[in-house]
Design an enzyme around this catalytic site. Sequence first.
Site, PDB file in Angstrom:
ATOM      1  N   LYS A  55       0.934  45.882  31.356  1.00 28.96           N
ATOM      2  CA  LYS A  55       1.042  44.878  30.299  1.00 28.96           C
ATOM      3  C   LYS A  55       0.521  43.530  30.764  1.00 28.96           C
ATOM      4  CE  LYS A  55       4.900  47.334  28.203  1.00 28.96           C
ATOM      5  NZ  LYS A  55       6.361  47.537  28.183  1.00 28.96           N
ATOM      6  N   GLN A  99      11.747  44.503  30.161  1.00 30.33           N
ATOM      7  CA  GLN A  99      11.412  45.904  30.391  1.00 30.33           C
ATOM      8  C   GLN A  99      12.702  46.716  30.464  1.00 30.33           C
ATOM      9  OE1 GLN A  99       8.325  47.320  30.499  1.00 30.33           O
ATOM     10  NE2 GLN A  99       9.375  49.272  30.586  1.00 30.33           N
ATOM     11  N   ASP A 122       8.733  41.840  21.278  1.00 33.40           N
ATOM     12  CA  ASP A 122       8.919  43.281  21.448  1.00 33.40           C
ATOM     13  C   ASP A 122       9.780  43.866  20.333  1.00 33.40           C
ATOM     14  OD1 ASP A 122       8.341  45.619  22.845  1.00 33.40           O
ATOM     15  OD2 ASP A 122      10.119  45.486  24.110  1.00 33.40           O
TER      16      ASP A 122
END
Length: 283
Positions: A55, A99, A122
């Site tokens: 990413k 994450q 996200d």
Amino acid sequence: MSQAQLMDGAGLARRIVEETAKRAAALTGRTGMAPCLATVLVGEDPASVTYVRMKQNRSRKAGIESRHVALPAGTTTAELVDTLKALSDDPTVHGILLQHPVGPHIDERAAFEAIAPEKDVDGVTLSSYSAMSFGLPGFVSCTPGGIMRLLDEYDVDPAGKRAVVVGRSAILGKPVGMLLLGRDATVTYCHSRTIGLSSVVREADIVVAAVGRPRLIRGEDIKPGAVVIDAGYNPGNVGDVDFDTARERARLITPVPGGVGPMTIAVLLEQTVTGAERQLGLR
């Protein structure tokens, strides 16, 4: 019946990222500030380390500044929350990605809720989920958002269709069902404990497999002419759908890899630039 057409997520993702890079460059040119995505990783899980590095690399190629915060595996919920709140308060950070998974000793929901909604690129907070559910402005969960973009790319209109979502996770199964419902699909949620799963899947015009069980959905479970979205990713590059047999019955199908995966990162980058535009008053 001929084999299903492959839904090329990799190709569509490239086009989205190219357009995102143009927007990032324009924003940087106008404000002198590049969009910034902060990634936070707890511990050193090899898969998570790889995902975060990927990413970061994709961000840089799209003209998005990448800031990484690595925390030790023993980080407490309170320490993680403090880190995320600090990033939320930092005006030079426009998007935040935690994450996951973060480890069983951490309250993941509490951590997610420490992310400011305007930086939740996200799509993991309750605020973002509510916006998705009610069709309000906000950030979508990236994988579900990518799935909807794939459906649009291949002219699949969910309206009136029977959609079966196999999986109920907070970041994939549940939100993709809400997005499909918002597009007038009739949505059924299934999961690993569903009795008679095959018979339910056989009624679906659109199947979204997101349960994390390799080849759980077999070709014989697919309604002829259905659209099959395989959002599973298991060891050995195996999805949740038995690809070879499902392709013989479906009309459209995503490969693993190269289908849903690239779309997830593309939507993340796109939403980061959107977040930066909003926070800098350009959108």
